[in-house]
Design an enzyme around this catalytic site. Structure first.
Site, PDB file in Angstrom:
ATOM      1  N   LYS A   1       0.854  -1.191   0.000  1.00  0.00           N
ATOM      2  CA  LYS A   1       0.000   0.000   0.000  1.00  0.00           C
ATOM      3  C   LYS A   1       0.883   1.231   0.000  1.00  0.00           C
ATOM      4  O   LYS A   1       2.010   1.140   0.538  1.00  0.00           O
ATOM      5  CB  LYS A   1      -0.971   0.014   1.173  1.00  0.00           C
ATOM      6  CG  LYS A   1      -0.444  -0.298   2.561  1.00  0.00           C
ATOM      7  CD  LYS A   1       0.676   0.441   3.185  1.00  0.00           C
ATOM      8  CE  LYS A   1       0.647   1.914   3.356  1.00  0.00           C
ATOM      9  NZ  LYS A   1       1.900   2.438   4.013  1.00  0.00           N
TER      10      LYS A   1
ATOM     11  N   TYR B   1      -4.528   4.220   6.113  1.00  0.00           N
ATOM     12  CA  TYR B   1      -5.065   3.278   7.115  1.00  0.00           C
ATOM     13  C   TYR B   1      -6.406   3.767   7.659  1.00  0.00           C
ATOM     14  O   TYR B   1      -7.306   2.973   7.939  1.00  0.00           O
ATOM     15  CB  TYR B   1      -4.077   3.088   8.267  1.00  0.00           C
ATOM     16  CG  TYR B   1      -2.887   2.236   7.898  1.00  0.00           C
ATOM     17  CD1 TYR B   1      -2.970   0.842   7.930  1.00  0.00           C
ATOM     18  CD2 TYR B   1      -1.681   2.805   7.515  1.00  0.00           C
ATOM     19  CE1 TYR B   1      -1.880   0.056   7.591  1.00  0.00           C
ATOM     20  CE2 TYR B   1      -0.595   2.027   7.166  1.00  0.00           C
ATOM     21  CZ  TYR B   1      -0.701   0.647   7.207  1.00  0.00           C
ATOM     22  OH  TYR B   1       0.368  -0.135   6.860  1.00  0.00           O
TER      23      TYR B   1
END
Ligand code: NAD
Length: 374
Positions: free
Chosen positions: A139, A224
């Site tokens: 990510k 996140y």
């Protein structure tokens, strides 16, 4: 305890599962044969990018039951030599950034895990796909949604899978919260708060170079809160508003966000209020509030142990090495067609990229930006 049992049951069930991947008939046949066999097929992985997170993943794989580190791709010959010795990697499975397309002729590698600076993921994943190997990308999967979609398209065209390194999607306390929410234990969800940040050090690192990072804290740590808001609430957002503050424009240059607060609106009326920053330490907190209860997780997305409590009591699921569980679960996804509780496929990654694109647009325009994640 309850969830530990469910977690273990699910893990063993997955090994027996007979789901057939639809994207590649040839590999589906091999996978079916494999799931019939007693021993589940081992995912043989090469890591691309032997930096700090690549090293963490390599260590975690040593404890995996069905994933093996078998190869490396690196631009630093001395690191390759170290890893060859440390992880018993044969010379024929070692590549550099120029020659790794030749991995297509290597039958001993199933997948490449791309753990390089964000802006490199797109081209590297596309090359992995063209070499006929499954790709796992860290990510953020890319630096914008268009690049993310190009990665998805390339993997689909090549008949390989694309997975994103969303380790929290396999973390037991996180899964317990999702189970409680789905079971209605928090009632109707009304509000989520996600606070994610740390104070970043060395001003010369790639994370502060927009050409390599594609952005600042948002790409790195704010993601996140974005991803978490979606799995904690269980809906997809339809709009975003955002505000940026920058206290150190010398360190956080144009294209590198230091601190962004943002709000996401969800179809049921739930609001997520989030903070992404490179300027505050120990910021790792999720809070979810519903008509019948609440949960607070702190830390909520760090390497662990994840800690938290609900209005019913503490979260006490097993403490695991996130990347060990992630890699074994990814082996089951790739070979057994297992569907994880929260997706980790390329499409899931593109959704987060679309939200990041919209947050940057909202910061720039000051407007409420509509989202279409379908
Ligand atoms: P890092 O700087 O420690 O490692 C990056 C690696 O990429 C190094 O080995 C470096 O040599 C290599 N590299 C290849 N080409 C490069 C180039 N042109 N410039 C700079 N480095 C180059 O970074 P990291 O912390 O390991 O992060 C790598 C990726 O992993 C990022 O996408 C990051 O977001 C992601 N990450 C994910 C997690 C997680 O918990 N999922 C945690 C940390 C990092």
């Amino acid at each position: 305890m309850k969830t530990r049992r469910i977690f273990l049951q699910k893990a063993s069930l997955s090994a027996m599962a007979l789901a057939v991947p639809t994207f590649n008939p040839l590999s589906a046949m091999t996978d079916i044969m494999n799931t019939h066999s007693k021993d589940p097929k081992t995912l043989r992985v090469a890591i691309m990018g032997l930096g700090s997170y690549g090293t963490r993943v390599a260590e975690a794989i040593q404890k995996c039951t069905r994933t093996k580190l078998v190869g490396v791709i690196s631009g630093t010959p001395s690191k390759v030599e170290d890893w060859k010795v440390k992880y018993n990697i044969p010379a024929k499975n070692c590549y550099n950034y120029e020659n790794f397309d030749a991995i297509k002729d290597n039958p001993d590698i199933d997948a490449v895990y791309v753990i390089t600076p964000n802006a490199l993921h797109k081209d590297q994943v596309i090359r992995v796909a063209k070499a006929g190997k499954h790709a796992i990308s860290e990510k953020p999967m890319a630096v914008n949604a268009a690049d993310g979609q190009a990665m998805v398209d390339a993997c689909n065209a090549a008949g390989v899978q694309l997975l994103i390194g969303y380790r929290m999607h396999f973390e037991p306390n996180t899964l317990e919260v999702i189970r409680m929410r789905k079971a209605g234990e928090f009632g109707d969800i009304r509000f989520f708060q996600g606070l994610c940040g740390f104070v970043i050090g060395d001003p010369n690192q790639w994370r502060l170079n927009p050409e390599l990072s594609g952005g600042g804290a948002m790409m790195d740590i704010g993601i996140y809160a974005i991803n978490g808001s979606r799995y904690m609430i269980g809906e997809e957002p339809t709009w975003v508003t955002a505000q940026e503050t920058k206290t150190n424009p010398e360190k956080f240059k144009e294209g590198i966000d230091e601190t962004i607060t943002f709000q996401l609106g969800f179809p049921s009326g739930v609001i997520a209020s989030c903070l992404s920053t490179y300027n505050m330490n120990n910021l790792d907190r999720f809070y979810l509030n519903g008509s019948k209860g609440w949960v607070e997780m702190h830390p909520s997305t760090g390497y662990g142990p994840i800690k938290g409590r609900t209005d019913k009591g503490p979260l006490d699921e097993p403490i695991v090495t996130h990347q060990t569980v992630q890699m074994d679960e990814m082996a089951a996804i790739i070979f057994d067609g297992k569907k994880p509780e929260v997706p980790v496929n390329g499409e899931e990654g593109v959704k987060d990229m679309k939200i990041i694109d919209a947050i940057f647009k909202a910061v720039k325009t000051g407007e409420k930006v509509q989202l279409n994640l379908s």
